[in-house]
Design a protein around this motif. Structure first.
Motif, short mmCIF file in Angstrom:
data_model
loop_
_atom_site.label_atom_id
_atom_site.label_comp_id
_atom_site.label_asym_id
_atom_site.label_seq_id
_atom_site.Cartn_x
_atom_site.Cartn_y
_atom_site.Cartn_z
N GLU A 135 0.93 -1.12 0.16
CA GLU A 135 -0.14 0.04 0.11
C GLU A 135 0.89 1.32 0.08
O GLU A 135 0.78 2.15 -0.47
N THR A 136 1.87 1.43 0.75
CA THR A 136 2.72 2.35 0.90
C THR A 136 3.72 2.52 -0.16
O THR A 136 4.53 3.59 -0.25
N GLY A 137 3.89 1.42 -0.99
CA GLY A 137 4.75 1.37 -1.89
C GLY A 137 6.31 1.55 -1.57
O GLY A 137 7.23 1.96 -2.26
N ARG A 138 6.57 0.90 -0.56
CA ARG A 138 8.07 0.77 0.07
C ARG A 138 8.85 -0.23 0.16
O ARG A 138 9.63 -0.56 0.85
N ILE A 139 8.40 -1.28 -0.85
CA ILE A 139 8.95 -2.49 -0.75
C ILE A 139 10.50 -2.44 -1.24
O ILE A 139 11.22 -2.95 -0.29
N GLU A 140 10.80 -1.64 -2.10
CA GLU A 140 12.17 -1.26 -2.52
C GLU A 140 12.93 -0.63 -1.34
O GLU A 140 14.24 -1.02 -1.28
N TRP A 141 12.20 0.13 -0.68
CA TRP A 141 13.11 0.84 0.44
C TRP A 141 13.27 -0.25 1.41
O TRP A 141 14.57 -0.24 1.78
#
Ligand code: BJW
Ligand code: ZN
Length: 251
Positions: A135-141
């Motif tokens: 949801e937050t789009g922070r997988i890469e982070w």
């Protein structure tokens, strides 16, 4: 056997599915036990513990980041899709899964109960911070972090999954047990059935008078109580069942 099981499923009024790592094996996600359950020199189940995280959080995060990457590359296989189709046909009312990989939902299953959490969710080890990375789009982070820290309080973050010795999410477990009490059929797919309390589910169905149908490439701890044991790969057996059910309903 296929005809008989298909007929039972087609006539059932409340069938449920109970799934484990074996259903995702054909998507390329390693299972926990057996020869596939090894990551480096560790057994996967030895890393899925609070003790391992306390001792070596970097190692445990490395393991989970490796798993996240594998899962990101994975697609639902014909077994996940067959269960979603059975739900659309009104046969399966819920999928109770021990898996954390989200593949049931990706395949189109709607009523999915995740007993052991979800690998794309993270939570803080100190405060109440939680995040769903999809949801937050922070997988890469997350994947770029050696030891991810809480944006709220700076403590270590951890995967929001259930490790040994930890309680299962209360609402999910209560819902799963009450569905099992009401179910007239449970389709047990790709689980060794050794991890409790999840493994109680087929026993509850059986004790409440329901039928236990198991799909596995080899006998498991559940097999002794299975009314039907369909031996083979979930990705082959489940689509065949869907085909048979369709044929039976059209007869
Ligand atoms: C195919 C196939 C193909 C391959 N087609 N098939 C009695 C009662 C209650 C509890 C206990 C009890 N005895 C012991 C306990 C404690 C413990 C436990 O169960 N230990 C046993 C192992 C001895 N349970 C716990 O600690 C649980 N918590 C708890 O009890 O809390 C109490 C408490 C209450 C209140 C406050 C505090 C505490 C928690 C258990 C958590 C399990 N966590 C893990 C990791 C999740 C996160 C992650 O993914 O990293 O969950 S461990 C791991 O095992 C994972 C799985 O969901 C789980 C089950 O494994 P699964 O899915 O069955 O996989 P495998 O690999 O074992 O089997 C794969 C199967 O597929 C095989 O049969 C293959 O043949 C088959 N297969 N390819 C079809 N193509
Ligand atoms: Zn925090």
């Amino acid at each position: 056997m296929f005809r008989e099981v298909s007929k039972i499923l087609a006539k059932s009024s409340m069938a449920i599915a109970f799934t484990g790592a074996g259903i995702s094996a054909e998507s390329g996600i390693p299972t926990f036990r057996g020869k596939d359950g090894l990551w480096r020199k560790y057994r996967a189940e030895e890393l899925a513990t609070p003790e391992a995280f306390k001792r070596d959080p970097k190692l445990v995060w490395e393991f989970y980041k490796w798993r996240i990457k594998k899962i990101l590359e994975a697609r639902p296989n014909p077994a996940h899709i067959a269960l979603a189709e059975m739900e659309k046909m009104g046969i399966i009312k819920a999928v109770i899964t021990q898996n954390v990989d989200d593949l049931h939902k990706e395949a189109g299953s709607i009523n999915v109960i995740e007993l052991h959490g979800n690998i794309f969710r993270i939570k803080c080890t100190s405060c109440s911070y939680r995040e769903y990375l999809k949801e937050t789009g922070r997988i890469e982070w997350l994947l770029s972090q050696e030891l991810p820290k809480c944006p709220n309080c700076g403590s270590f973050l951890r995967p929001d999954v259930v490790w040994f010795g930890e309680a299962l999410p209360e609402k999910e477990l209560t819902t799963a047990f009450s569905l099992a009490k009401k179910a007239d059929v449970v389709l047990v797919v790709g689980t060794s059935g050794v991890v409790y309390p999840a493994a109680y589910i087929p026993y509850i169905v059986k004790e409440s008078g329901g039928i236990v149908v198991e799909v596995n490439i080899e006998p498991s701890s559940i097999t002794p109580i299975a009314d039907f044991f369909l031996r083979g790969k979930a990705g082959e057996i489940l689509p065949r069942l869907v085909g048979e059910i369709r044929r039976y309903l059209n007869e």
